[in-house]
Design a protein around this motif. Structure first.
Motif, short mmCIF file in Angstrom:
data_model
loop_
_atom_site.label_atom_id
_atom_site.label_comp_id
_atom_site.label_asym_id
_atom_site.label_seq_id
_atom_site.Cartn_x
_atom_site.Cartn_y
_atom_site.Cartn_z
N ASP A 36 0.84 -1.20 0.00
CA ASP A 36 0.00 0.00 0.00
C ASP A 36 0.88 1.26 0.00
O ASP A 36 1.65 1.48 0.92
CB ASP A 36 -0.90 -0.02 1.24
CG ASP A 36 -1.93 1.08 1.25
OD1 ASP A 36 -1.97 1.89 0.30
OD2 ASP A 36 -2.71 1.12 2.22
N ILE A 37 0.76 2.06 -1.05
CA ILE A 37 1.57 3.29 -1.13
C ILE A 37 0.74 4.54 -0.83
O ILE A 37 1.24 5.65 -0.96
CB ILE A 37 2.26 3.43 -2.50
CG1 ILE A 37 1.24 3.50 -3.63
CG2 ILE A 37 3.27 2.31 -2.71
CD1 ILE A 37 1.82 3.88 -4.97
N ALA A 74 -5.33 9.78 -2.83
CA ALA A 74 -4.22 8.83 -2.80
C ALA A 74 -4.64 7.47 -3.35
O ALA A 74 -3.90 6.85 -4.12
CB ALA A 74 -3.68 8.68 -1.38
N GLY A 75 -5.82 7.00 -2.98
CA GLY A 75 -6.31 5.72 -3.48
C GLY A 75 -6.56 5.74 -4.98
O GLY A 75 -6.31 4.77 -5.68
N PHE A 76 -7.05 6.88 -5.46
CA PHE A 76 -7.30 7.06 -6.89
C PHE A 76 -5.99 6.98 -7.67
O PHE A 76 -5.89 6.26 -8.67
CB PHE A 76 -7.99 8.42 -7.10
CG PHE A 76 -8.46 8.69 -8.49
CD1 PHE A 76 -9.57 8.05 -9.01
CD2 PHE A 76 -7.80 9.63 -9.27
CE1 PHE A 76 -10.02 8.32 -10.29
CE2 PHE A 76 -8.24 9.90 -10.55
CZ PHE A 76 -9.34 9.25 -11.07
N VAL A 77 -4.98 7.70 -7.21
CA VAL A 77 -3.67 7.68 -7.86
C VAL A 77 -3.04 6.29 -7.76
O VAL A 77 -2.49 5.77 -8.74
CB VAL A 77 -2.73 8.75 -7.26
CG1 VAL A 77 -1.30 8.58 -7.77
CG2 VAL A 77 -3.25 10.14 -7.57
N GLU A 78 -3.15 5.68 -6.60
CA GLU A 78 -2.58 4.35 -6.41
C GLU A 78 -3.20 3.34 -7.38
O GLU A 78 -2.50 2.48 -7.93
CB GLU A 78 -2.76 3.86 -4.98
CG GLU A 78 -2.10 2.51 -4.77
CD GLU A 78 -2.48 1.83 -3.47
OE1 GLU A 78 -1.58 1.28 -2.83
OE2 GLU A 78 -3.68 1.84 -3.12
N PHE A 79 -4.51 3.44 -7.60
CA PHE A 79 -5.17 2.54 -8.54
C PHE A 79 -4.48 2.59 -9.91
O PHE A 79 -4.15 1.56 -10.49
CB PHE A 79 -6.65 2.89 -8.68
CG PHE A 79 -7.34 2.14 -9.79
CD1 PHE A 79 -7.80 0.85 -9.58
CD2 PHE A 79 -7.49 2.70 -11.04
CE1 PHE A 79 -8.41 0.14 -10.60
CE2 PHE A 79 -8.11 2.00 -12.08
CZ PHE A 79 -8.56 0.71 -11.85
N PHE A 80 -4.25 3.81 -10.41
CA PHE A 80 -3.63 3.95 -11.73
C PHE A 80 -2.17 3.53 -11.73
O PHE A 80 -1.69 2.95 -12.71
CB PHE A 80 -3.82 5.39 -12.25
CG PHE A 80 -5.22 5.66 -12.69
CD1 PHE A 80 -5.72 5.16 -13.87
CD2 PHE A 80 -6.07 6.38 -11.87
CE1 PHE A 80 -7.03 5.38 -14.26
CE2 PHE A 80 -7.39 6.62 -12.25
CZ PHE A 80 -7.87 6.12 -13.45
N ILE A 81 -1.46 3.77 -10.65
CA ILE A 81 -0.07 3.33 -10.55
C ILE A 81 -0.01 1.81 -10.61
O ILE A 81 0.81 1.23 -11.33
CB ILE A 81 0.59 3.86 -9.26
CG1 ILE A 81 0.82 5.37 -9.38
CG2 ILE A 81 1.90 3.12 -8.97
CD1 ILE A 81 1.29 6.02 -8.08
N ARG A 82 -0.90 1.15 -9.87
CA ARG A 82 -0.90 -0.32 -9.85
C ARG A 82 -1.25 -0.90 -11.22
O ARG A 82 -0.64 -1.87 -11.67
CB ARG A 82 -1.86 -0.84 -8.78
CG ARG A 82 -1.38 -0.52 -7.36
CD ARG A 82 -2.41 -0.93 -6.31
NE ARG A 82 -2.48 -2.37 -6.15
CZ ARG A 82 -1.68 -3.09 -5.38
NH1 ARG A 82 -0.73 -2.49 -4.69
NH2 ARG A 82 -1.82 -4.38 -5.27
N LYS A 83 -2.22 -0.31 -11.90
CA LYS A 83 -2.61 -0.83 -13.21
C LYS A 83 -1.53 -0.56 -14.25
O LYS A 83 -1.27 -1.38 -15.13
CB LYS A 83 -3.96 -0.26 -13.66
CG LYS A 83 -5.11 -0.62 -12.71
CD LYS A 83 -5.11 -2.09 -12.31
CE LYS A 83 -5.96 -2.34 -11.09
NZ LYS A 83 -5.79 -3.66 -10.54
N LEU A 84 -0.89 0.61 -14.14
CA LEU A 84 0.23 0.91 -15.04
C LEU A 84 1.39 -0.06 -14.79
O LEU A 84 2.07 -0.48 -15.73
CB LEU A 84 0.69 2.35 -14.87
CG LEU A 84 1.80 2.82 -15.79
CD1 LEU A 84 1.39 2.69 -17.26
CD2 LEU A 84 2.18 4.26 -15.47
N ALA A 85 1.60 -0.43 -13.54
CA ALA A 85 2.64 -1.41 -13.21
C ALA A 85 2.32 -2.76 -13.85
O ALA A 85 3.20 -3.41 -14.42
CB ALA A 85 2.78 -1.56 -11.70
#
Length: 167
Positions: A36-37, A74-85
């Motif tokens: 969790d970031i 933060a959760g919104f940004v994290e969602f896109f970071i995880r999917k981009l990963a």
């Protein structure tokens, strides 16, 4: 001499595939809470102003609402970071698997792509055994999209390099 050639082939072709696959396996073995970031993202003061510009974005992913209102900035940004990963790592994996298969087979594009997509599906299955992780067919589709791009990039480079070699 043969041993040196085999070692060189292993390091050049097999090692990148194994390192990426092991990295994916390790990541899938790690509970979500350990990955969790959001706490780090919450410390970035500028994130609220920037992400706030996207407050109109709202959609459903795997039956869950994805929006700033529902997840927080933060959760919104994290969602896109995880999917981009997901997309990026499987793009890279497909590139190197397709490259590896090209050493052994002529029909390397389809074999490399299928092996990567199979690994993506097995990765999601593996997540079902990890605490706080959920296997999602949607993630396999994102992984597969990345795999298509990675295999295509290798194919394009292979054709370009192969033409120069033939001429």
């Amino acid at each position: 001499m043969r041993t040196i050639l085999l070692e060189n082939k292993f390091i050049r072709y097999w090692l990148p595939v194994l390192l990426i696959a092991c990295g994916i396996f390790y990541s899938s073995s790690t509970p979500y809470g350990d990955q969790d970031i959001r706490p780090q993202l919450n410390q970035l003061n500028g994130i609220y102003h920037f992400v706030g510009q996207f407050d109109f974005v709202q959609f459903t992913y795997a039956g869950k609402e994805i929006s700033i209102e529902h997840l927080g900035s933060a959760g919104f940004v994290e969602f896109f970071i995880r999917k981009l990963a997901h997309f990026s790592v499987f793009c890279l994996l497909a590139f190197f698997i397709t490259r590896l298969v090209s050493v052994y087979r002529h029909k390397f594009f389809i074999i490399g792509l299928l092996l990567t997509i199979l690994y993506a599906a097995l990765d999601e299955f593996h997540q079902s055994f990890t605490a706080d992780r959920t296997p999602l067919i949607q993630d396999v589709l994102i992984d597969s999209s990345g795999a298509i791009l990675g295999a295509c990039l290798f194919f394009i480079l292979y054709k370009k390099f192969h033409k120069k070699k033939v001429n």
